[in-house]
Design a protein around this motif. Sequence first.
Motif, PDB file in Angstrom:
ATOM      1  N   ILE A 312       0.884  -1.173   0.000  1.00 14.57           N
ATOM      2  CA  ILE A 312       0.000   0.000   0.000  1.00 14.57           C
ATOM      3  C   ILE A 312       0.922   1.223   0.000  1.00 14.57           C
ATOM      4  O   ILE A 312       1.740   1.385   0.914  1.00 14.57           O
ATOM      5  CB  ILE A 312      -0.909   0.031   1.248  1.00 14.57           C
ATOM      6  CG1 ILE A 312      -1.754  -1.251   1.316  1.00 14.57           C
ATOM      7  CG2 ILE A 312      -1.813   1.271   1.205  1.00 14.57           C
ATOM      8  CD1 ILE A 312      -2.590  -1.363   2.576  1.00 14.57           C
ATOM      9  N   VAL A 313       0.802   2.010  -1.050  1.00 17.54           N
ATOM     10  CA  VAL A 313       1.655   3.201  -1.164  1.00 17.54           C
ATOM     11  C   VAL A 313       0.771   4.427  -0.955  1.00 17.54           C
ATOM     12  O   VAL A 313      -0.098   4.732  -1.772  1.00 17.54           O
ATOM     13  CB  VAL A 313       2.351   3.276  -2.540  1.00 17.54           C
ATOM     14  CG1 VAL A 313       3.386   4.401  -2.549  1.00 17.54           C
ATOM     15  CG2 VAL A 313       2.993   1.936  -2.897  1.00 17.54           C
ATOM     16  N   GLU A 314       0.997   5.111   0.151  1.00 19.00           N
ATOM     17  CA  GLU A 314       0.202   6.304   0.476  1.00 19.00           C
ATOM     18  C   GLU A 314       0.944   7.565   0.028  1.00 19.00           C
ATOM     19  O   GLU A 314       2.173   7.633   0.101  1.00 19.00           O
ATOM     20  CB  GLU A 314       0.002   6.413   1.999  1.00 19.00           C
ATOM     21  CG  GLU A 314      -0.772   5.284   2.626  1.00 19.00           C
ATOM     22  CD  GLU A 314      -0.656   5.362   4.152  1.00 19.00           C
ATOM     23  OE1 GLU A 314       0.182   4.605   4.711  1.00 19.00           O
ATOM     24  OE2 GLU A 314      -1.375   6.179   4.768  1.00 19.00           O
ATOM     25  N   ARG A 315       0.174   8.531  -0.390  1.00 16.47           N
ATOM     26  CA  ARG A 315       0.701   9.877  -0.709  1.00 16.47           C
ATOM     27  C   ARG A 315       1.944   9.823  -1.612  1.00 16.47           C
ATOM     28  O   ARG A 315       2.988  10.382  -1.280  1.00 16.47           O
ATOM     29  CB  ARG A 315       1.029  10.652   0.575  1.00 16.47           C
ATOM     30  CG  ARG A 315      -0.178  10.895   1.459  1.00 16.47           C
ATOM     31  CD  ARG A 315       0.184  11.560   2.755  1.00 16.47           C
ATOM     32  NE  ARG A 315       1.003  10.737   3.632  1.00 16.47           N
ATOM     33  CZ  ARG A 315       0.547   9.760   4.401  1.00 16.47           C
ATOM     34  NH1 ARG A 315      -0.736   9.494   4.460  1.00 16.47           N
ATOM     35  NH2 ARG A 315       1.369   9.047   5.144  1.00 16.47           N
ATOM     36  N   GLY A 316       1.805   9.099  -2.727  1.00 12.09           N
ATOM     37  CA  GLY A 316       2.934   8.964  -3.648  1.00 12.09           C
ATOM     38  C   GLY A 316       3.512  10.318  -4.044  1.00 12.09           C
ATOM     39  O   GLY A 316       2.766  11.249  -4.313  1.00 12.09           O
ATOM     40  N   PHE A 317       4.825  10.418  -4.002  1.00 10.18           N
ATOM     41  CA  PHE A 317       5.602  11.597  -4.407  1.00 10.18           C
ATOM     42  C   PHE A 317       5.543  12.745  -3.396  1.00 10.18           C
ATOM     43  O   PHE A 317       6.191  13.761  -3.594  1.00 10.18           O
ATOM     44  CB  PHE A 317       5.184  12.110  -5.797  1.00 10.18           C
ATOM     45  CG  PHE A 317       5.362  11.071  -6.870  1.00 10.18           C
ATOM     46  CD1 PHE A 317       6.616  10.830  -7.403  1.00 10.18           C
ATOM     47  CD2 PHE A 317       4.289  10.326  -7.320  1.00 10.18           C
ATOM     48  CE1 PHE A 317       6.794   9.863  -8.381  1.00 10.18           C
ATOM     49  CE2 PHE A 317       4.457   9.346  -8.285  1.00 10.18           C
ATOM     50  CZ  PHE A 317       5.718   9.122  -8.820  1.00 10.18           C
ATOM     51  N   THR A 323       5.198   3.471   2.347  1.00  6.74           N
ATOM     52  CA  THR A 323       4.839   2.170   1.780  1.00  6.74           C
ATOM     53  C   THR A 323       4.658   1.162   2.899  1.00  6.74           C
ATOM     54  O   THR A 323       5.520   1.043   3.776  1.00  6.74           O
ATOM     55  CB  THR A 323       5.950   1.667   0.835  1.00  6.74           C
ATOM     56  OG1 THR A 323       6.209   2.662  -0.146  1.00  6.74           O
ATOM     57  CG2 THR A 323       5.523   0.373   0.138  1.00  6.74           C
ATOM     58  N   THR A 324       3.558   0.463   2.875  1.00  4.31           N
ATOM     59  CA  THR A 324       3.333  -0.622   3.821  1.00  4.31           C
ATOM     60  C   THR A 324       3.350  -1.922   3.023  1.00  4.31           C
ATOM     61  O   THR A 324       2.574  -2.074   2.087  1.00  4.31           O
ATOM     62  CB  THR A 324       1.970  -0.439   4.527  1.00  4.31           C
ATOM     63  OG1 THR A 324       1.967   0.838   5.162  1.00  4.31           O
ATOM     64  CG2 THR A 324       1.734  -1.526   5.554  1.00  4.31           C
ATOM     65  N   ALA A 333      -4.301  -6.375   8.781  1.00  3.74           N
ATOM     66  CA  ALA A 333      -3.901  -5.987  10.141  1.00  3.74           C
ATOM     67  C   ALA A 333      -2.831  -4.900  10.090  1.00  3.74           C
ATOM     68  O   ALA A 333      -2.862  -3.938  10.872  1.00  3.74           O
ATOM     69  CB  ALA A 333      -3.370  -7.219  10.885  1.00  3.74           C
ATOM     70  N   LEU A 334      -1.908  -5.049   9.150  1.00  3.80           N
ATOM     71  CA  LEU A 334      -0.842  -4.042   9.024  1.00  3.80           C
ATOM     72  C   LEU A 334      -1.405  -2.678   8.686  1.00  3.80           C
ATOM     73  O   LEU A 334      -0.978  -1.656   9.236  1.00  3.80           O
ATOM     74  CB  LEU A 334       0.140  -4.466   7.914  1.00  3.80           C
ATOM     75  CG  LEU A 334       1.064  -5.624   8.253  1.00  3.80           C
ATOM     76  CD1 LEU A 334       1.765  -6.116   6.998  1.00  3.80           C
ATOM     77  CD2 LEU A 334       2.089  -5.172   9.280  1.00  3.80           C
ATOM     78  N   ALA A 335      -2.383  -2.665   7.797  1.00  2.49           N
ATOM     79  CA  ALA A 335      -2.969  -1.392   7.369  1.00  2.49           C
ATOM     80  C   ALA A 335      -3.694  -0.726   8.529  1.00  2.49           C
ATOM     81  O   ALA A 335      -3.583   0.486   8.737  1.00  2.49           O
ATOM     82  CB  ALA A 335      -3.921  -1.617   6.197  1.00  2.49           C
ATOM     83  N   THR A 336      -4.398  -1.535   9.308  1.00  2.00           N
ATOM     84  CA  THR A 336      -5.105  -0.992  10.470  1.00  2.00           C
ATOM     85  C   THR A 336      -4.100  -0.441  11.471  1.00  2.00           C
ATOM     86  O   THR A 336      -4.233   0.679  11.964  1.00  2.00           O
ATOM     87  CB  THR A 336      -5.950  -2.102  11.147  1.00  2.00           C
ATOM     88  OG1 THR A 336      -6.819  -2.636  10.151  1.00  2.00           O
ATOM     89  CG2 THR A 336      -6.749  -1.559  12.312  1.00  2.00           C
ATOM     90  N   HIS A 337      -3.060  -1.232  11.700  1.00  2.00           N
ATOM     91  CA  HIS A 337      -2.038  -0.835  12.659  1.00  2.00           C
ATOM     92  C   HIS A 337      -1.358   0.470  12.230  1.00  2.00           C
ATOM     93  O   HIS A 337      -1.107   1.357  13.039  1.00  2.00           O
ATOM     94  CB  HIS A 337      -1.008  -1.966  12.776  1.00  2.00           C
ATOM     95  CG  HIS A 337       0.059  -1.684  13.782  1.00  2.00           C
ATOM     96  ND1 HIS A 337      -0.151  -1.835  15.128  1.00  2.00           N
ATOM     97  CD2 HIS A 337       1.331  -1.250  13.642  1.00  2.00           C
ATOM     98  CE1 HIS A 337       0.943  -1.494  15.782  1.00  2.00           C
ATOM     99  NE2 HIS A 337       1.865  -1.149  14.907  1.00  2.00           N
ATOM    100  N   ALA A 338      -1.062   0.559  10.948  1.00  2.00           N
ATOM    101  CA  ALA A 338      -0.349   1.744  10.441  1.00  2.00           C
ATOM    102  C   ALA A 338      -1.295   2.922  10.247  1.00  2.00           C
ATOM    103  O   ALA A 338      -0.857   4.056  10.082  1.00  2.00           O
ATOM    104  CB  ALA A 338       0.332   1.407   9.112  1.00  2.00           C
ATOM    105  N   ALA A 344      -4.114   6.503  -1.623  1.00  2.00           N
ATOM    106  CA  ALA A 344      -3.134   5.422  -1.614  1.00  2.00           C
ATOM    107  C   ALA A 344      -3.431   4.479  -2.770  1.00  2.00           C
ATOM    108  O   ALA A 344      -4.579   4.352  -3.195  1.00  2.00           O
ATOM    109  CB  ALA A 344      -3.213   4.658  -0.292  1.00  2.00           C
ATOM    110  N   VAL A 345      -2.381   3.827  -3.249  1.00  2.00           N
ATOM    111  CA  VAL A 345      -2.523   2.820  -4.296  1.00  2.00           C
ATOM    112  C   VAL A 345      -2.166   1.471  -3.682  1.00  2.00           C
ATOM    113  O   VAL A 345      -1.133   1.341  -3.022  1.00  2.00           O
ATOM    114  CB  VAL A 345      -1.596   3.145  -5.499  1.00  2.00           C
ATOM    115  CG1 VAL A 345      -1.633   2.020  -6.526  1.00  2.00           C
ATOM    116  CG2 VAL A 345      -2.012   4.466  -6.148  1.00  2.00           C
ATOM    117  N   VAL A 346      -3.041   0.497  -3.884  1.00  4.07           N
ATOM    118  CA  VAL A 346      -2.796  -0.852  -3.375  1.00  4.07           C
ATOM    119  C   VAL A 346      -2.320  -1.702  -4.551  1.00  4.07           C
ATOM    120  O   VAL A 346      -2.926  -1.676  -5.621  1.00  4.07           O
ATOM    121  CB  VAL A 346      -4.087  -1.456  -2.773  1.00  4.07           C
ATOM    122  CG1 VAL A 346      -3.818  -2.844  -2.191  1.00  4.07           C
ATOM    123  CG2 VAL A 346      -4.679  -0.523  -1.717  1.00  4.07           C
TER     124      VAL A 346
END
Length: 374
Positions: A312-317, A323-324, A333-338, A344-346
């Motif tokens: 999962i790439v958030e706020r590219g550039f 990146t998660t 779970a990782l996405a929730t945790h982070a 974001a692009v998955v």
Amino acid sequence: MALGLDYTGKRVLVVGSARTARRVLARYLAAGATVYQLAEAGTTAGAIGTTGTAAPVAPAVPGVLTPAFPRSIGAWDALIAAVDLVAVVETSPHTDAVIAAACARHRTWLSRETAASTSPVGSVTLVGGGPGLEKLLTVGAMAALNAADIVYYDRLGPTDRLDDWAPGAEHVDVGKAPGHHAIPQRDAERMMVTSALGGLTVVRLKGGDPFVFGRGGEEVLACRAAGVPVTVISGVTSAIAVPAAAGIPVTHREVSHLFTVVSGHAPISDTELTHLIGLGGTIVVLMGIGTLQQMVAGLARLGMRTDMPVAIVERGFAHDQRTTLGRLDTIGALATHAGVRSPAVVVIGEVVALAAHGDDDAAQLLREAAELAT
Ligand code: SAH
């Protein structure tokens, strides 16, 4: 107009009618120049001052000074010697030659600039602005912005330096925050059409590519229905560029020879998920954060390998791009945790494992994922 130059306090003589030269006048005014305007026909009466400077009389455009039209070579010389730069937008070949000669004699800069459209109906250009990085704006996008009278933009497009790219143009935010439409789509379309019907050169600046979930097609139809000429300038889509910014190629020889770009705005149906799994290529999801849990659970339930790499790439550039990295069975779970958030692009697929680099946060999250899994 060369944007790198500092025009503050410089005297700029613009040659052309107020209508054809409107963009050029607005740009030099916005850049802080002292702007004079000469129109070949119907020029306001005025005089060249005794010191040789152009005497301001009845400005046609607010903030613009209008000297008398020179009727002799001597009068041209006096005027051109008194300014730093002459910007010719529209004039007769004869006057152009007189101006060029006087500029040469007085070492005054001469710039020939594009006239704005004077047709009664303007136009709309849908411009793909790319994923936010100035370097990823195309040459065509820059040219369209530079020629615009009005720019309708939203938060996903690159807007940091809109004042420089579209100097003097009016800027209107028609953006929408997730779940909150600041200006409904139909109203934005109506605004663009109304501006164009008023004779303006309109740019609709959009994030990424106008035709990738950008509602560009609807805007083209709205313009056509209103008889407004419309063109589209493609942009660099976040579907490819944002994964790339995280080191992920959407295709890779012998790893993935296809990629599917899908909207996660509404939940993806089981039938579609089954087809996506069957294709076996890279899956790129835009607007997918709200439906992430449902999607990854669905993919696992419908038979995708649970160790399939996912990013999962958030706020590219952006300066805080993040990146998660995980697997199909850990990414939820990782996405929730982070606390991942839009935009974001998955990316789902083997290509994710090729990510040239993960940032520190991602590495940490991967370690935590391993702990969660044990
Ligand atoms: N027309 C755009 C997409 C519009 S849909 C394009 O071609 O890129 C909006 C979605 O695009 C967001 O929800 C997000 O999934 C994605 N997006 C756009 N810019 C992004 C960026 N800089 N970083 C991460 N995602 C982005």
